[in-house]
Design an enzyme around this catalytic site. Structure first.
Site, PDB file in Angstrom:
ATOM      1  CB  THR A 235      -0.880   0.043   1.255  1.00 32.17           C
ATOM      2  OG1 THR A 235      -0.017   0.163   2.401  1.00 32.17           O
ATOM      3  CG2 THR A 235      -1.722  -1.215   1.395  1.00 32.17           C
TER       4      THR A 235
ATOM      5  CG  ASP B 123      15.642   0.734   1.639  1.00 34.89           C
ATOM      6  OD1 ASP B 123      16.083   1.137   2.739  1.00 34.89           O
ATOM      7  OD2 ASP B 123      14.532   0.218   1.511  1.00 34.89           O
TER       8      ASP B 123
ATOM      9  CG  ASP C  42      17.538  -2.329   2.873  1.00 34.70           C
ATOM     10  OD1 ASP C  42      17.351  -2.783   4.021  1.00 34.70           O
ATOM     11  OD2 ASP C  42      16.744  -2.519   1.929  1.00 34.70           O
TER      12      ASP C  42
END
Ligand code: PRP
Ligand code: URA
Length: 209
Positions: A108, A200, A203
């Site tokens: 989502t 990211d 990460d």
């Protein structure tokens, strides 16, 4: 009305170029995030309230100014915001630190809260929310809402890289919050990653991919 401040300082721009590089490994990435946060913090804290103090120097009494007693509360958004904490605390070691745990649901893309711990006196402090990335703005807007629910009213948002949809969302949901970012990139991709961005941030900071 909140304002959007974009940094163009050469030192910050230089470090962001290094940070973006796909060959930049975790150790250097972490150091760069911390250094950029420290440099940004210098400007973000420009209008902090001061108190008058008298200081006895070796040759007399100086009328001086120091940060007000209840000064800043930094609130990193977990995980990636953690990478900015050391840098900002090196400038204001007396600041308190709250934490908000949010992650983006990969389907989502909505923020999911898993942790919120703020200082009890957060309402009396200038709050600076830390997150390297402002993409859709869902996480930032939710984090600011949590902080407002605890009574804080003077809130600023500090991001390293932002995208226009994220800026628009925060401005729309929280028009009283100033946003400080060091780069505004043009777009988001289909997974709501900032393009070109840096990938990211969590990460890359923690070496989880
Ligand atoms: C990243 C980033 C922001 C958020 C930005 O966190 O650190 O919190 O995404 O995206 P948005 O503006 O679209 O909400 P992520 O959800 O990847 O969690 P992590 O820090 O735990 O990796
Ligand atoms: N979160 C990240 O870590 N990177 C992005 O580009 C967008 C959200």
């Amino acid at each position: 009305m909140g304002q959007v401040h974009i940094f163009d300082h050469p030192l910050i721009q230089h470090k962001i170029a290094l940070l973006r590089g796909k060959e930049t490994q975790t150790k250097d990435f972490r150091e760069l995030v911390s250094e950029i946060a420290m440099l940004m913090c210098f400007e973000v804290t420009r209008n902090l309230p001061l108190k008058d103090v008298e200081v006895e120097t070796p040759v007399g009494i100086a009328q001086a100014k120091m940060l007000a007693d209840k000064n800043v509360c930094f609130v990193p958004v977990l995980r990636a915001g953690l990478g900015m904490v050391d840098g900002v605390l090196s400038l204001i070691p007396t600041a308190k630190v709250g934490h908000i745990g949010l992650y983006r649901d990969p389907q989502t893309l909505n923020p999911v809260e898993y942790y919120c711990k703020l200082p009890v006196d957060v309402a009396e402090r200038d709050v600076i929310v830390l997150d390297p990335m402002l993409a859709t703005g869902g996480s930032a807007s939710a984090a600011i809402s949590f902080i407002k629910q605890r009574g804080a009213r003077r809130i600023r948002m500090m991001n390293i890289i932002a995208a226009p949809p994220g800026i628009e969302k925060v401005v729309q949901d929280h028009p009283d919050v100033d946003i400080y970012c060091a780069a505004v990139d043009p777009a988001l991709n289909d997974h709501a990653y900032i393009v070109p961005g840096l990938g990211d941030a969590g990460d890359r900071l923690f070496g989880t991919k």
